[in-house]
Design a protein around this motif. Sequence first.
Motif, PDB file in Angstrom:
ATOM      1  N   LEU A 102       0.972  -1.290   0.068  1.00 61.30           N
ATOM      2  CA  LEU A 102      -0.106   0.382  -0.132  1.00 61.30           C
ATOM      3  C   LEU A 102       0.959   1.538  -0.027  1.00 61.30           C
ATOM      4  N   THR A 103       0.521   2.240  -0.876  1.00 62.14           N
ATOM      5  CA  THR A 103       1.402   3.908  -0.542  1.00 62.14           C
ATOM      6  C   THR A 103       0.977   4.100   0.856  1.00 62.14           C
ATOM      7  N   VAL A 104       2.161   5.398   1.051  1.00 62.45           N
ATOM      8  CA  VAL A 104       1.983   6.162   1.816  1.00 62.45           C
ATOM      9  C   VAL A 104      -0.191   6.339   2.274  1.00 62.45           C
ATOM     10  N   GLU A 105      -0.483   7.281   1.201  1.00 63.17           N
ATOM     11  CA  GLU A 105      -1.707   7.181   0.835  1.00 63.17           C
ATOM     12  C   GLU A 105      -2.645   6.997   1.314  1.00 63.17           C
ATOM     13  N   MET A 106      -2.821   5.963   0.813  1.00 61.78           N
ATOM     14  CA  MET A 106      -3.729   4.201   0.857  1.00 61.78           C
ATOM     15  C   MET A 106      -3.429   4.299   2.438  1.00 61.78           C
ATOM     16  N   LEU A 107      -2.554   3.897   2.841  1.00 58.18           N
ATOM     17  CA  LEU A 107      -2.545   4.157   4.481  1.00 58.18           C
ATOM     18  C   LEU A 107      -3.061   4.509   5.369  1.00 58.18           C
ATOM     19  N   GLN A 108      -3.300   6.359   5.221  1.00 55.89           N
ATOM     20  CA  GLN A 108      -3.472   6.835   5.450  1.00 55.89           C
ATOM     21  C   GLN A 108      -5.294   6.708   5.086  1.00 55.89           C
ATOM     22  N   ASP A 109      -5.567   6.605   4.233  1.00 55.78           N
ATOM     23  CA  ASP A 109      -7.019   6.172   3.912  1.00 55.78           C
ATOM     24  C   ASP A 109      -7.505   5.032   4.686  1.00 55.78           C
ATOM     25  N   GLN A 111      -6.644   4.147   7.692  1.00 59.10           N
ATOM     26  CA  GLN A 111      -6.310   4.171   8.847  1.00 59.10           C
ATOM     27  C   GLN A 111      -7.476   5.577   9.231  1.00 59.10           C
ATOM     28  N   HIS A 112      -8.019   6.086   8.573  1.00 63.58           N
ATOM     29  CA  HIS A 112      -8.802   6.731   8.747  1.00 63.58           C
ATOM     30  C   HIS A 112      -9.737   6.405   8.297  1.00 63.58           C
ATOM     31  N   ALA A 113     -10.940   5.495   7.276  1.00 63.49           N
ATOM     32  CA  ALA A 113     -11.585   4.928   7.589  1.00 63.49           C
ATOM     33  C   ALA A 113     -12.505   3.571   8.600  1.00 63.49           C
ATOM     34  N   GLU A 187      -9.544  -2.933  -0.381  1.00 62.07           N
ATOM     35  CA  GLU A 187     -10.341  -2.375  -1.740  1.00 62.07           C
ATOM     36  C   GLU A 187     -10.905  -1.002  -2.004  1.00 62.07           C
ATOM     37  N   ALA A 188     -11.696  -0.476  -0.861  1.00 68.74           N
ATOM     38  CA  ALA A 188     -11.744   0.606  -0.592  1.00 68.74           C
ATOM     39  C   ALA A 188     -11.309   1.963  -0.598  1.00 68.74           C
ATOM     40  N   VAL A 189      -9.742   1.854  -0.745  1.00 71.61           N
ATOM     41  CA  VAL A 189      -8.526   2.834  -0.018  1.00 71.61           C
ATOM     42  C   VAL A 189      -8.005   2.782  -1.881  1.00 71.61           C
ATOM     43  N   VAL A 190      -8.380   1.692  -2.387  1.00 72.11           N
ATOM     44  CA  VAL A 190      -7.639   1.758  -3.828  1.00 72.11           C
ATOM     45  C   VAL A 190      -8.715   2.286  -4.756  1.00 72.11           C
ATOM     46  N   ILE A 260      -5.534  -4.810  -6.896  1.00 76.63           N
ATOM     47  CA  ILE A 260      -6.589  -6.098  -5.860  1.00 76.63           C
ATOM     48  C   ILE A 260      -5.751  -6.762  -5.347  1.00 76.63           C
ATOM     49  N   LYS A 261      -5.415  -7.878  -6.028  1.00 71.57           N
ATOM     50  CA  LYS A 261      -4.830  -8.553  -5.373  1.00 71.57           C
ATOM     51  C   LYS A 261      -2.875  -8.343  -4.938  1.00 71.57           C
ATOM     52  N   TYR A 262      -2.678  -6.801  -5.391  1.00 72.51           N
ATOM     53  CA  TYR A 262      -1.332  -6.091  -5.064  1.00 72.51           C
ATOM     54  C   TYR A 262      -1.188  -5.393  -4.448  1.00 72.51           C
ATOM     55  N   TYR A 263      -2.285  -4.734  -4.179  1.00 70.52           N
ATOM     56  CA  TYR A 263      -2.135  -3.897  -3.022  1.00 70.52           C
ATOM     57  C   TYR A 263      -2.427  -4.603  -1.735  1.00 70.52           C
ATOM     58  N   ALA A 264      -3.282  -5.210  -1.897  1.00 67.40           N
ATOM     59  CA  ALA A 264      -4.025  -6.668  -1.129  1.00 67.40           C
ATOM     60  C   ALA A 264      -3.357  -7.366  -0.259  1.00 67.40           C
ATOM     61  N   LYS A 265      -2.040  -8.015  -0.843  1.00 65.02           N
ATOM     62  CA  LYS A 265      -0.920  -8.405  -0.335  1.00 65.02           C
ATOM     63  C   LYS A 265      -1.373  -8.751   1.253  1.00 65.02           C
ATOM     64  N   GLU A 266      -1.077  -9.780   2.019  1.00 62.27           N
ATOM     65  CA  GLU A 266      -1.295  -9.690   3.354  1.00 62.27           C
ATOM     66  C   GLU A 266       0.440 -10.062   3.795  1.00 62.27           C
TER      67      GLU A 266
END
Length: 281
Positions: A102-109, A111-113, A187-190, A260-266
């Motif tokens: 996740l990008t920094v912007e996505m992490l911030q979103d 955390q806020h959500a 998915e909601a923050v991507v 989604i598969k890329y960014y949601a990798k855990e």
Amino acid sequence: MLSSVSALKAGRRAFAAGVARGMASNSTAAKSSTRHISPSTYSALEARLNITFSDPKLMEQVCTHRSFEQGRLASNDRMQWVGKRVLNLYVGEFLAAKFPNLTVEMLQDMQHANFGLASLAEVAKHFGMLPAMRWESVVKEAPHVGQTKVLGKSVQALVGAIYQDQGAAAAKKFVAQHLLTRTVDVEAVVQMKNPKLLLAALTRQKGMQTPIARLMKETGRFTSSPVFVIGIFSGVKMIGTGYGSSLKMGEQRAAKDALIKYYAKEVKDFKLASLTGDEEQ
């Protein structure tokens, strides 16, 4: 003429009496919002959350907003200020380790959500904090206005109180048990305004081959309800799939699936920098 003057004076007296009654009624309503809450309510809340504060009055302060009694009583302001920063550290550290793509912007979103005041207000209700709260709405005619914000801040104050009273390890354990176990929606923050363009940029950034869409399966092409199944490939590897009533829709959905598969990798097994002693993730 005299009777008209007398009537006017009588009307003024009646108006003044009405105003006085209205002020008394408002005063009564305000007092009713500051009803007494039994100490057993706070001890039950501690027991429910498995917390034992060194000061039995601490939970009461956690549940007291500065709006209560016009701020004349000890409120949770300072606890909330500390707790907000403690939460930001532990939650941010957790999300960054769990979702490394996740990008920094996505992490911030995210955390806020998932850990903003609205979400924390629902946590407070789940904890059973609502009946224990002492606060007053700025809109007397609408006593629920501001409740979400007050409840959300009460959870921050609770974390702050645990941190100050029992230390960082106890606060981190509480956050891990009660907050970090909540399901988060990646998915909601991507942002997906143009998934094909985003995917092309991502694969280029990662040194991967340019993504190519391929038709995998179709049915009903010449009917009113066709379905096209599309695969997105980078080289020989299929990185996403999607379907739609048109080729374009299928390609967009396949590109979105790849993103989604890329960014949601855990990452399942990780340790956090804030861990101390023999704590374990």
